[in-house]
Design a protein around this motif. Structure first.
Motif, short mmCIF file in Angstrom:
data_model
loop_
_atom_site.label_atom_id
_atom_site.label_comp_id
_atom_site.label_asym_id
_atom_site.label_seq_id
_atom_site.Cartn_x
_atom_site.Cartn_y
_atom_site.Cartn_z
N TRP A 17 23.64 15.02 21.39
CA TRP A 17 24.29 15.25 20.10
C TRP A 17 25.25 14.11 19.77
N LYS A 20 24.07 10.76 18.20
CA LYS A 20 23.88 10.70 16.77
C LYS A 20 25.19 10.45 16.02
N GLU A 117 19.76 19.27 19.73
CA GLU A 117 19.95 18.39 18.57
C GLU A 117 20.25 19.19 17.31
N ASP A 402 11.28 12.94 11.93
CA ASP A 402 12.58 13.03 12.59
C ASP A 402 13.68 12.33 11.79
N ASN A 406 16.72 15.06 11.54
CA ASN A 406 17.98 14.83 12.24
C ASN A 406 19.18 14.63 11.31
N ASN A 410 22.40 17.00 11.51
CA ASN A 410 23.72 16.40 11.70
C ASN A 410 24.70 16.80 10.61
#
Length: 462
Positions: A17, A20, A117, A402, A406, A410
């Motif tokens: 995590w 990112k 994630e 992705d 992602n 996030n």
């Protein structure tokens, strides 16, 4: 098929995590409020958790899948590759790229990694049939057991609101689906028809099932009752495990029957929250009309909660061939731009309904289109729809997208990956069909391939 250990795992924050550049607190701060412009070009954020091998594999597979020659002959090529000893290669490359596994342990490992994630699972078994292909009740029974196993796997981890995709053509013959669909579309009393099947599902039926003046023959009736009991077992398990069931749309001639069975299930099981969701294919010209009929029907006469998955669609080639063969109007929008307009119209309508109805209307935006995702996120902010638990979520295919998934995770949005599961033999024909049907998605992955190359250069420092 699956053997489930009796253990539940709570997910904390993994090291992945932090790669990112986001913390849980930062994501939580963005659950509602200001509009955020996503950076879909950040290769570090998109692929920071992947190994070098995974990056190379993804780039190779997505490049191969962009070739019309390979995609058009994919079923033959995959069959020959496996026949001449290429099974291990297919398993380590194509299978691992797009499939979560074929055992409970493998699928749960995949789910845990995604959960680290901030991504939720939407499990999909590889089962379906077309007209004239099936009719074997033992196969439908095995498929039912597989779905029950999937529900248990999805619920086995401490992940919010897990989902399982269901193809109803795996639970009864496509021919019977078409028969039910013909009865549904010509019915003058759809509410009574839906409630008749609901009563049959719950065990309150007479010797003959009369569907708005049409009596099924003995074989059809027997098969329908078996299918309804399978659907009830799946619904009961999903309700117990708190796992949402997303009924996949299929071919246009299947869909009216699918809607009838889904609505019959919704009438009983969607009273407290939307347990069963129908799918709306926005590349079809009648998608908006269908939604405008079914959503008020669920919220009104059925007095239930509404759930939906909106997709662009995946059966374009077959639909065009079928329409030409029958000499009927092509049901698919004339081009991609028209499909996108249709998609965003439906998306806007559902966002307004979700804002108005709250938990009575939930849906998933299943899209690899960056513009649709941006449009949805801006509209959610305007309507003050909570990103994490406001009933609106996003979804992409496992192994693709992705760079979209992602950034959404996030930023605190609820986002899912559709994860195919099954053995190599089961999944290869499925993957070949998906490659053909999702050609526009695969060919449109140019940005993703470019980002993969950038991330590989960064990793290898050249």
């Amino acid at each position: 098929m699956f053997h489930l250990p009796k253990v539940r795992v709570h997910f904390g924050i993994s090291k992945c995590w932090s790669v990112k550049g986001r913390s849980t607190a930062a994501a939580t701060d963005k659950i509602a409020g200001n509009v955020e412009e996503f950076n879909f070009s950040d290769h570090v954020s998109a692929f920071g958790c992947k190994t070098r091998w995974e990056l190379l594999r993804a780039l190779t597979v997505l490049r191969l899948c962009s070739s019309d020659l390979l995609v058009d002959n994919s079923q033959t090529l995959l069959r020959w590759c496996k026949r001449f000893g290429g099974g291990p290669l297919l398993r380590s490359v194509l299978y691992d790229q797009f499939v979560g596994g074929d055992s409970a342990a493998e699928v749960r490992h995949c789910m845990r990694r995604l959960a680290s994630e901030g991504i939720r699972p939407m499990l999909a078994t590889t089962m379906e049939e077309d007209l004239g292909e099936g009719g074997d009740e033992s196969v439908y029974e095995r498929n039912c057991i597989r779905i029950l196993d999937c529900i248990k796997i999805a619920a086995a981890e401490d992940i919010p609101s897990p989902m399982v995709q269901l193809k109803l053509s795996g639970l009864l013959s496509a021919d019977l689906l078409v028969t039910l669909g013909n009865i549904y579309t010509t019915s003058s009393n759809k509410l009574e028809l839906v409630m008749t099947l609901t009563r049959c599902m719950m065990g309150a039926y007479t010797k003959k099932i009369v569907l708005t003046g049409t009596a099924l023959n003995e074989k059809e009736e027997s098969c329908l009752l078996l299918a309804l009991q399978r659907l009830k077992r799946i619904a009961d398990e999903a309700q117990t495990q708190n796992v949402r069931i997303l009924v996949d749309a299929e071919y246009t001639y299947h869909n009216p029957g699918l809607s009838l069975l889904t609505l019959a299930t919704v009438a009983t099981y969607n009273k407290q929250f939307p347990l069963f969701w129908n799918t709306y294919q926005c590349y079809l010209k009648n998608a908006e009309k269908k939604l405008n009929e079914e959503l008020p029907f669920v919220l009104g006469p059925l007095e239930a909660h509404f759930g939906a998955k909106i997709v662009r669609g995946a059966y374009m080639v077959q639909e065009k061939i079928y329409a030409e063969k029958l000499g009927i109007e092509d049901p698919v929008c004339k081009d991609y731009a028209t499909t996108c307009k249709n998609y965003n119209t439906i998306l806007s309508y559902l966002l307004d309904k979700a804002s108005e109805k709250g938990s009575r209307c939930e849906f998933i935006i299943a899209s690899h289109n960056e513009d649709s995702v941006r449009f949805a996120s801006r509209r959610m902010a305007e309507l003050n729809i909570n990103r994490r638990n406001g009933g609106v979520c996003f979804g992409q295919l496992y192994g693709m997208g992705d760079h979209i998934t992602n950034p959404l995770a996030n930023s605190g949005f609820a986002v899912y990956k559709s994860i195919a599961i099954g053995s190599l033999d089961e999944v290869l024909p499925y993957l070949a069909r998906r490659a053909i049907e999702n050609r526009s998605v695969v060919q449109g992955a140019r940005r993703e391939r470019a980002l993969l190359r950038k991330e590989l250069r960064r990793r290898f420092a050249f």
